[in-house]
Design a protein around this motif. Structure first.
Motif, PDB file in Angstrom:
ATOM      1  N   GLU A   1      42.966  38.469  36.332  1.00  0.00           N
ATOM      2  CA  GLU A   1      44.281  38.753  36.928  1.00  0.00           C
ATOM      3  C   GLU A   1      44.415  40.227  37.322  1.00  0.00           C
ATOM      4  O   GLU A   1      45.528  40.709  37.559  1.00  0.00           O
ATOM      5  CB  GLU A   1      45.380  38.362  35.925  1.00  0.00           C
ATOM      6  N   SER A   2      43.315  40.947  37.357  1.00  0.00           N
ATOM      7  CA  SER A   2      43.274  42.365  37.778  1.00  0.00           C
ATOM      8  C   SER A   2      44.013  43.315  36.850  1.00  0.00           C
ATOM      9  O   SER A   2      44.159  44.492  37.164  1.00  0.00           O
ATOM     10  CB  SER A   2      43.808  42.542  39.212  1.00  0.00           C
ATOM     11  N   PHE A   3      44.499  42.821  35.711  1.00  0.00           N
ATOM     12  CA  PHE A   3      45.156  43.729  34.773  1.00  0.00           C
ATOM     13  C   PHE A   3      44.137  44.754  34.253  1.00  0.00           C
ATOM     14  O   PHE A   3      44.459  45.930  34.033  1.00  0.00           O
ATOM     15  CB  PHE A   3      45.767  42.936  33.614  1.00  0.00           C
TER      16      PHE A   3
ATOM     17  N   SER B   1      41.655  45.909  35.960  1.00  0.00           N
ATOM     18  CA  SER B   1      41.475  46.923  37.005  1.00  0.00           C
ATOM     19  C   SER B   1      42.602  47.937  36.961  1.00  0.00           C
ATOM     20  O   SER B   1      42.385  49.127  37.172  1.00  0.00           O
ATOM     21  CB  SER B   1      41.442  46.263  38.388  1.00  0.00           C
TER      22      SER B   1
END
Lengths: 237, 284
Positions: free
Chosen positions: B86-88, B90
């Protein structure tokens, strides 16, 4: 004043070229759009810009500094394509978490301001997982702007949203215009037309055009941005 | 507030607000204890030592604590894999977190949960042992040492979870971690005497689970086998029953300890390297 300068930015994944000598610049306080179809290289360029993946060759300058220096100074922040929110935390906890992580001096005040600015006050105690897609996108933007970045990157901010939520988000993005430099990627032409001062068109990792919408239409000898985009995108094929 | 603490706080909330995580981390071990203590209720001390020696409180409680820790791998892996998808992750990568802050921010809340699990299993086990003829003395040196060693071994499961969470998707983490949990349940010898299944024991004794459980059990019992003569009683007992039995050099106490610590250190190092690689900043 140039905020971001891309100089001959090239990215190869083994032999596959994702970006080929991309050069353009983004000016201070403008809302700059990066337009391209799926797989054009927009997200790759964003990920290089924020230091998540290395570039093969070329250079990126932010206010004349390297990306590492910009990161260190907290100049840049991103609202990712996937919301990048902590689903089990409330809206307020998510924003506070990021504010604390960036060492926001007046954390509580900043969080209140952002909740107000992005109209999230009514859902502040709601867990992020229970929010609608539109609110999740807003929260993602709130988490990016609570750190007071000078450059805000919005990676496909309205992807997957319904028409109403999309227009609400456009309204919010417009309200941020002029307060910071906004670098937006999208594959929606109407989004570019509604929001952006200037636009760059990427296709198959190559920069096809840069300028205002009028300049791009004139260059492609087209009446609308859609015609111009199709002319530019299909030119090499 | 330190950045490690800020990230650890977020991760702690993420785990403790997941009802499934609470069930597997805390409720399930209690259920296991209750279930196995049922074998002990109403039995004399001699009957426990001869008929159901597997579930002797000094063997059962440390084993259930290790089994409880095995669920840490499942939920730590799922947490980090979801953050990645979920790109958290990143978002955290571009934040001012340093690599060691990043690593500790994920690792420490799981250590806290492991500590709570140990307290719960040892405390409740000790209380339940009062209903049997063999009291599990919580404040004896041996039991405290077993508690500490078992708690330290929990870092193996945390590292394992974080490692697979950094490598594969959140869906795949479930499958891989389940294999680990099952290997602990079946291959650690907590539910069945591995010595009586020689072929199976030959395989699982090269994995860390059997050694981790045995080390914590032996420490609690104050039993430190230094040679095969330590198992003379068991060997004669099973031979009298006509059951083939395997005890070998890997059953010596320091070999158990070495293998368990070896796996723990290697996996911890591997996890640190993976964190380092996953969170490094690319444009200097």
């Amino acid at each position: 004043m140039k905020t971001i300068e891309f100089e001959e930015v090239t990215k190869y994944y083994q032999k596959y070229s994702a970006l080929e000598a991309v050069s353009f610049s983004v000016h201070e306080h403008e809302l700059f759009g990066l337009l391209g179809v799926n797989g054009a290289g927009k997200s790759t360029l964003i990920h290089i810009l924020i230091g998540l993946i290395p570039l093969t060759s070329g250079r990126i300058c932010i206010f004349g500094n390297s990306i590492a220096e910009a990161k260190h100074q907290g100049i840049i922040n991103v609202a990712f394509q996937e919301q990048a929110i902590a689903k089990k935390l409330t809206v307020e906890e998510n924003i506070t978490f990021i504010a604390q992580l960036y060492g926001e001096y007046a954390c509580k005040e900043s969080v209140e301001n952002v909740l107000e600015q992005l109209q999230l006050k009514e859902v502040r105690h709601q867990r992020a997982s229970t929010l609608s897609g539109g609110y999740q996108k807003r929260l993602s933007i709130a988490m990016a702007i609570v750190t007071h970045p000078q450059i805000l990157i919005l990676d496909e901010p309205t992807l997957g949203l319904d028409v109403l939520a999309r227009h609400e988000l456009w309204h919010l993005i417009t309200s941020l215009k002029g307060k910071m430099t906004i670098f937006l990627t999208t594959h929606y032409l109407e989004e570019i037309e509604a929001l952006c001062d200037r636009v760059a068109i990427l296709n198959h990792g190559m920069l096809k055009a840069v300028g205002t919408i009028e300049e791009i239409q004139a260059k492609a000898k087209a009446q609308t941005l859609e015609e111009a985009f199709l002319a530019i995108a299909t030119k090499e094929e | 507030m330190s950045k490690v603490w800020i990230l650890a706080k977020r991760n702690r909330k993420e785990i403790l607000r997941d009802p499934l995580s609470l069930v597997f981390h805390f409720i399930f071990p209690i259920f296991m204890l209750l279930l196995f203590f049922c074998f002990l209720f109403g039995k004399t001390e001699i009957e426990i030592k001869t008929q159901v020696s597997m579930f002797h409180p000094y063997k059962l409680i440390p084993a259930v604590a290790i089994f409880a820790h095995s669920f840490l791998s499942l939920f730590s892996g799922m947490m980090i894999a979801k953050d990645r998808s979920e790109s958290f992750f990143s978002r955290l990568c571009i934040s001012p977190l340093t690599q060691y802050q990043f690593f500790l921010g994920y690792f420490l809340p799981l250590v806290e949960i492991a500590f709570l699990q140990s307290i719960l299993v040892y405390g409740l086990g000790g209380a339940m042992s009062l209903l049997t003829p063999i009291t599990f003395h919580l404040f004896s040196i041996d039991v405290i040492a077993s508690f500490i060693v078992g708690f330290v071994f929990s870092s193996f499961f945390i590292s394992f979870g974080l490692c697979i969470g950094l490598l594969v998707s959140d869906k795949a983490v479930g499958g891989i971690a389940s294999v680990g949990i099952n290997l602990v349940a079946i291959g650690s010898g907590m539910f069945m005497p591995l010595a009586t299944i020689p072929v199976f024991k030959k395989v699982v004794q090269f994995l860390p689970f059997y050694h981790m459980v045995t080390v914590t059990q032996d420490i609690a019992l104050g039993f430190y086998p230094t040679s095969l003569t330590s198992f003379q009683f068991e060997i004669e007992y099973y031979e009298a029953l006509g059951i083939p039995v395997l005890y070998n050099a890997l059953d010596i106490w320091w070999v158990h300890s070495f293998i368990a610590i070896f796996y723990m250190v290697i996996l911890f190092g591997l996890t640190w390297i993976m964190f380092y690689r996953s969170t490094r900043f690319h444009q200097k």
